[in-house]
Design an enzyme around this catalytic site. Structure first.
Site, PDB file in Angstrom:
ATOM      1  N   THR A   1      12.687 -71.956  84.276  1.00 40.51           N
ATOM      2  CA  THR A   1      13.355 -72.939  83.149  1.00 40.51           C
ATOM      3  C   THR A   1      13.572 -74.383  83.320  1.00 40.51           C
ATOM      4  O   THR A   1      13.800 -74.740  84.625  1.00 40.51           O
ATOM      5  CB  THR A   1      14.721 -72.232  82.772  1.00 40.51           C
TER       6      THR A   1
ATOM      7  N   GLU B   1      16.193 -75.848  82.861  1.00 36.34           N
ATOM      8  CA  GLU B   1      17.639 -76.109  83.208  1.00 36.34           C
ATOM      9  C   GLU B   1      17.599 -76.206  84.829  1.00 36.34           C
ATOM     10  O   GLU B   1      18.537 -76.758  85.527  1.00 36.34           O
ATOM     11  CB  GLU B   1      18.297 -74.705  82.873  1.00 36.34           C
TER      12      GLU B   1
ATOM     13  N   TYR C   1      23.848 -70.069  85.746  1.00 40.11           N
ATOM     14  CA  TYR C   1      22.562 -69.689  85.136  1.00 40.11           C
ATOM     15  C   TYR C   1      21.359 -70.295  85.951  1.00 40.11           C
ATOM     16  O   TYR C   1      20.629 -69.833  86.368  1.00 40.11           O
ATOM     17  CB  TYR C   1      22.550 -69.950  83.513  1.00 40.11           C
TER      18      TYR C   1
ATOM     19  N   LYS D   1      18.389 -68.879  88.401  1.00 35.62           N
ATOM     20  CA  LYS D   1      17.145 -69.144  87.977  1.00 35.62           C
ATOM     21  C   LYS D   1      16.394 -69.812  89.365  1.00 35.62           C
ATOM     22  O   LYS D   1      15.080 -69.522  89.396  1.00 35.62           O
ATOM     23  CB  LYS D   1      17.125 -69.788  86.784  1.00 35.62           C
TER      24      LYS D   1
HETATM   25  P1  NAP Z   1      16.752 -63.959  74.987  1.00 40.07           P
HETATM   26  O1  NAP Z   1      16.285 -63.664  73.515  1.00 40.07           O
HETATM   27  O2  NAP Z   1      18.251 -63.957  75.377  1.00 40.07           O
HETATM   28  O3  NAP Z   1      16.267 -62.613  75.669  1.00 40.07           O
HETATM   29  C1  NAP Z   1      16.728 -61.917  76.948  1.00 40.07           C
HETATM   30  C2  NAP Z   1      16.049 -60.655  77.034  1.00 40.07           C
HETATM   31  O4  NAP Z   1      16.855 -60.078  78.166  1.00 40.07           O
HETATM   32  C3  NAP Z   1      16.845 -59.606  75.950  1.00 40.07           C
HETATM   33  O5  NAP Z   1      15.821 -58.576  75.565  1.00 40.07           O
HETATM   34  C4  NAP Z   1      17.789 -58.952  76.701  1.00 40.07           C
HETATM   35  O6  NAP Z   1      18.006 -57.616  76.348  1.00 40.07           O
HETATM   36  C5  NAP Z   1      17.152 -58.619  77.971  1.00 40.07           C
HETATM   37  N1  NAP Z   1      18.217 -58.659  79.115  1.00 40.07           N
HETATM   38  C6  NAP Z   1      19.522 -59.285  79.486  1.00 40.07           C
HETATM   39  N2  NAP Z   1      19.909 -58.837  80.523  1.00 40.07           N
HETATM   40  C7  NAP Z   1      19.242 -57.745  80.985  1.00 40.07           C
HETATM   41  C8  NAP Z   1      19.247 -56.933  82.177  1.00 40.07           C
HETATM   42  N3  NAP Z   1      20.342 -57.148  82.834  1.00 40.07           N
HETATM   43  N4  NAP Z   1      18.462 -55.949  82.264  1.00 40.07           N
HETATM   44  C9  NAP Z   1      17.537 -55.834  81.293  1.00 40.07           C
HETATM   45  N5  NAP Z   1      17.126 -56.839  80.196  1.00 40.07           N
HETATM   46  C10 NAP Z   1      18.237 -57.461  80.112  1.00 40.07           C
HETATM   47  O7  NAP Z   1      16.054 -64.857  75.723  1.00 40.07           O
HETATM   48  P2  NAP Z   1      14.647 -65.757  75.575  1.00 40.07           P
HETATM   49  O8  NAP Z   1      14.923 -66.955  74.585  1.00 40.07           O
HETATM   50  O9  NAP Z   1      13.575 -64.735  74.827  1.00 40.07           O
HETATM   51  O10 NAP Z   1      14.075 -66.209  76.910  1.00 40.07           O
HETATM   52  C11 NAP Z   1      13.206 -65.210  77.665  1.00 40.07           C
HETATM   53  C12 NAP Z   1      13.303 -65.677  79.116  1.00 40.07           C
HETATM   54  O11 NAP Z   1      12.672 -66.952  79.396  1.00 40.07           O
HETATM   55  C13 NAP Z   1      14.601 -65.461  79.730  1.00 40.07           C
HETATM   56  O12 NAP Z   1      14.670 -65.442  80.979  1.00 40.07           O
HETATM   57  C14 NAP Z   1      15.298 -67.028  79.723  1.00 40.07           C
HETATM   58  O13 NAP Z   1      16.263 -67.064  80.733  1.00 40.07           O
HETATM   59  C15 NAP Z   1      14.032 -67.738  80.065  1.00 40.07           C
HETATM   60  N6  NAP Z   1      13.918 -69.137  79.496  1.00 40.07           N
HETATM   61  C16 NAP Z   1      14.074 -69.382  77.967  1.00 40.07           C
HETATM   62  C17 NAP Z   1      13.907 -70.542  77.306  1.00 40.07           C
HETATM   63  C18 NAP Z   1      14.128 -70.767  76.070  1.00 40.07           C
HETATM   64  O14 NAP Z   1      14.301 -71.864  75.405  1.00 40.07           O
HETATM   65  N7  NAP Z   1      14.035 -69.667  75.088  1.00 40.07           N
HETATM   66  C19 NAP Z   1      13.596 -71.587  78.259  1.00 40.07           C
HETATM   67  C20 NAP Z   1      13.366 -71.444  79.648  1.00 40.07           C
HETATM   68  C21 NAP Z   1      13.439 -69.993  80.038  1.00 40.07           C
HETATM   69  P3  NAP Z   1      19.409 -57.303  75.114  1.00 40.07           P
HETATM   70  O15 NAP Z   1      18.282 -57.488  73.790  1.00 40.07           O
HETATM   71  O16 NAP Z   1      19.510 -56.173  75.218  1.00 40.07           O
HETATM   72  O17 NAP Z   1      20.172 -58.542  75.151  1.00 40.07           O
HETATM   73  O1  F7E Z   2      22.110 -75.705  74.223  1.00 44.26           O
HETATM   74  C1  F7E Z   2      24.654 -78.461  73.268  1.00 44.26           C
HETATM   75  C2  F7E Z   2      24.726 -77.851  74.627  1.00 44.26           C
HETATM   76  O2  F7E Z   2      22.698 -73.548  74.164  1.00 44.26           O
HETATM   77  C3  F7E Z   2      21.375 -77.056  74.066  1.00 44.26           C
HETATM   78  C4  F7E Z   2      18.561 -71.440  77.242  1.00 44.26           C
HETATM   79  O3  F7E Z   2      17.267 -70.863  76.416  1.00 44.26           O
HETATM   80  O4  F7E Z   2      17.329 -73.522  77.060  1.00 44.26           O
HETATM   81  C5  F7E Z   2      18.442 -72.981  76.645  1.00 44.26           C
HETATM   82  O5  F7E Z   2      19.463 -73.427  77.184  1.00 44.26           O
HETATM   83  C6  F7E Z   2      22.340 -78.124  74.065  1.00 44.26           C
HETATM   84  C7  F7E Z   2      23.311 -78.110  75.159  1.00 44.26           C
HETATM   85  O6  F7E Z   2      20.375 -74.189  75.182  1.00 44.26           O
HETATM   86  C8  F7E Z   2      26.389 -76.817  70.924  1.00 44.26           C
HETATM   87  O7  F7E Z   2      25.719 -78.311  75.269  1.00 44.26           O
HETATM   88  C9  F7E Z   2      26.052 -78.708  71.298  1.00 44.26           C
HETATM   89  O8  F7E Z   2      23.621 -79.598  75.668  1.00 44.26           O
HETATM   90  O9  F7E Z   2      20.962 -74.292  72.587  1.00 44.26           O
HETATM   91  P1  F7E Z   2      21.800 -74.283  74.017  1.00 44.26           P
HETATM   92  P2  F7E Z   2      20.426 -74.771  76.636  1.00 44.26           P
HETATM   93  O10 F7E Z   2      21.522 -74.649  77.322  1.00 44.26           O
HETATM   94  O11 F7E Z   2      19.579 -75.888  76.682  1.00 44.26           O
HETATM   95  C10 F7E Z   2      17.233 -73.343  78.244  1.00 44.26           C
HETATM   96  C11 F7E Z   2      15.668 -74.057  78.830  1.00 44.26           C
HETATM   97  C12 F7E Z   2      17.230 -72.127  78.936  1.00 44.26           C
HETATM   98  O12 F7E Z   2      16.385 -71.653  80.084  1.00 44.26           O
HETATM   99  C13 F7E Z   2      18.213 -70.995  78.502  1.00 44.26           C
HETATM  100  O13 F7E Z   2      17.969 -69.874  78.812  1.00 44.26           O
HETATM  101  O14 F7E Z   2      23.089 -77.959  72.886  1.00 44.26           O
HETATM  102  N1  F7E Z   2      25.308 -78.054  72.271  1.00 44.26           N
HETATM  103  N2  F7E Z   2      26.788 -78.004  70.485  1.00 44.26           N
HETATM  104  C14 F7E Z   2      25.588 -76.583  71.937  1.00 44.26           C
HETATM  105  N3  F7E Z   2      25.047 -75.426  72.228  1.00 44.26           N
HETATM  106  C15 F7E Z   2      25.464 -74.422  71.728  1.00 44.26           C
HETATM  107  N4  F7E Z   2      24.877 -73.271  72.381  1.00 44.26           N
HETATM  108  N5  F7E Z   2      26.341 -74.256  70.731  1.00 44.26           N
HETATM  109  C16 F7E Z   2      26.912 -75.624  70.255  1.00 44.26           C
HETATM  110  O15 F7E Z   2      27.949 -75.610  69.448  1.00 44.26           O
END
Ligand code: NAP
Ligand code: F7E
Length: 383
Positions: A133, A135, A157, A161
């Protein structure tokens, strides 16, 4: 013989899009699903096949990334050609509340999969994708961020990661495994979890337009994110595993936007102008104008009169409960390596993404319109 893929996190946003993508490519897809007290397969229900059918291309297994015996058994039974490790406790803010669990699932979980593949003697056969990620860059040391930019994680987190990233590199170097990291910047979609900022905004904007919600409270409006569409990003995951050599890739659009501007654009998409004023916790956004033809087309004439009456009212406020103890202020990715080696390009622009999410949430909220005022406050509690 079709290829066999195992997706952890198949019930999540990326898991659902990736499963659909791989099935269309002719794969047999296995997914690991946590046991929950209610059905949680909504994102993949359209791919469901009755277990009594023969030659199914989607098969689910109960499992958990914190249970190595379970993971080893499933991997041993399936003998996958490709593993996409997408499962994680993926919410940055929540990781401050559940740091130990996050380390276990997001950090050690990766080790459990790599070690299972090694112990099962599948290192020659099975390719592994690790969901790393942006992050990891946290307190960014360079703008834009690329594969060589040093990491500086800013949350439990991201620290978990970081372990996942390096243990993947280590197993690749130590045992010659085809294990790769995708360093994906934020990617969103109509399937995005409701508590991430983009989905929180598109849901709230739809509900405000329909008169179900009065106002939305947000956290830090000034942070900047490089947002892409999840459909583009799962394609990159697949391409990474098709390369002869394993490697690590940044996947990003190269454009960064503040949360404030994302909110403005989401309102604009349905014909509403949100004007921001004030600073810090006192910042608000008011409804300053309505583009009636756009509003009628996207929301419906029936809702016009009530939104007109709201001109001048506050639609967005700030609540410090959404601030993070340590914030990631700016993310901007340089995906030159992916563009060059994978020939990967994003197909969706930010405006395309917002259009897709708004269209979907307006449709959904129209269905949910039986929800009484105040219901949203309960739903919003954990956002
Ligand atoms: P998401 O919608 O939160 O999905 C996470 C998945 O992981 C869900 O299926 C969840 O199951 C499962 N899970 C959580 N804890 C688990 C555990 N202990 N054992 C087995 N399964 C578990 O996340 P996403 O946005 O699809 O992201 C997919 C991956 O990419 C994650 O690893 C995330 O950290 C990473 N990532 C995401 C982004 C982004 O912007 N979306 C960017 C960079 C990296 P439940 O449905 O039961 O909760
Ligand atoms: O926040 C700001 C918050 O929770 C984005 C995950 O998929 O992407 C995700 O992480 C920004 C942050 O995503 C609210 O402070 C303001 O600066 O949508 P987010 P994230 O933290 O960037 C990365 C790449 C991952 O890997 C993660 O799994 O938005 N923000 N106001 C807020 N965020 C939330 N959630 N809620 C608010 O009300």
């Amino acid at each position: 013989m079709s290829k066999v893929a195992l997706i952890t996190g198949i019930t999540g946003q990326d898991g659902a899009y990736l499963a659909e993508y791989l099935i269309k490519k002719g794969y047999q897809v296995h997914g690991i699903k946590r046991r929950s007290s209610m059905f949680n397969t909504e994102r993949i229900d359209h791919l469901y096949q009755d277990p009594h059918e023969v030659n199914r291309n989607l098969i689910l297994h109960y499992g958990d990334l914190t249970d190595s015996l379970n993971l080893t058994r499933i991997i041993g039974e399936i003998q996958p050609d490709e593993i996409y490790n997408l499962a994680a406790m993926s919410h940055v803010k929540v990781s401050f509340d559940t740091p130990e669990y996050t380390a276990n699932a997001d950090g050690l979980g990766v080790l459990r999969i790599l070690e299972a593949v090694r112990l099962l003697k599948l290192t020659e056969k099975t390719r592994i994708y690790q969901a790393s990620t942006s992050e990891l860059y946290g307190l960014v040391q360079e703008v834009p961020q690329k594969e060589t930019t040093p990491f500086y994680p800013r949350s439990p987190y991201a620290v978990a990661k970081l372990y996942g990233y390096w243990i993947t590199v280590n197993y690749r170097e130590a045992y010659g495994m085809h294990a790769s990291n995708g360093i994906l910047f934020n990617h969103e979609s109509p399937l995005r979890g409701e508590t991430f900022v983009t989905r929180k905004v598109t849901r709230a904007v739809a509900r405000i337009a329909l008169g179900i919600q009065q106002k939305v409270y947000m956290g830090n409006l000034s942070s900047k994110r490089d947002w892409g569409h999840a459909k583009d990003y799962v394609r990159a995951m697949y391409l990474i595993l098709q390369q002869d050599e394993p490697s690590d890739y940044v996947i990003a659009t190269g454009i960064t936007t503040t949360i404030r501007d994302f909110i403005r654009l989401a309102f604009q998409e349905i014909g509403l102008e949100a004007e921001f004023k004030g600073e810090g916790v006192d910042e608000i956004a008011c409804l300053s104008a309505v583009n009636e033809s756009v509003f009628n087309q996207k929301i419906g004439e029936a809702y016009l009169e009530s939104i007109r009456k709201r001109i001048g009212e506050t639609l967005v406020g700030v609540d410090p409960q959404y601030f993070r103890p340590t914030e990631v202020d700016l993310l901007l990715g340089d995906a030159t390596k992916a563009r060059t080696i994978l020939s990967w390009e994003p197909r969706y622009s930010l405006l395309d993404l917002i259009q897709d999410m708004m269209l979907s949430d307006v449709k959904l909220m129209k269905k949910e319109s039986y929800l009484k005022k105040g219901g949203y406050q309960i739903l919003n509690y954990f956002e």
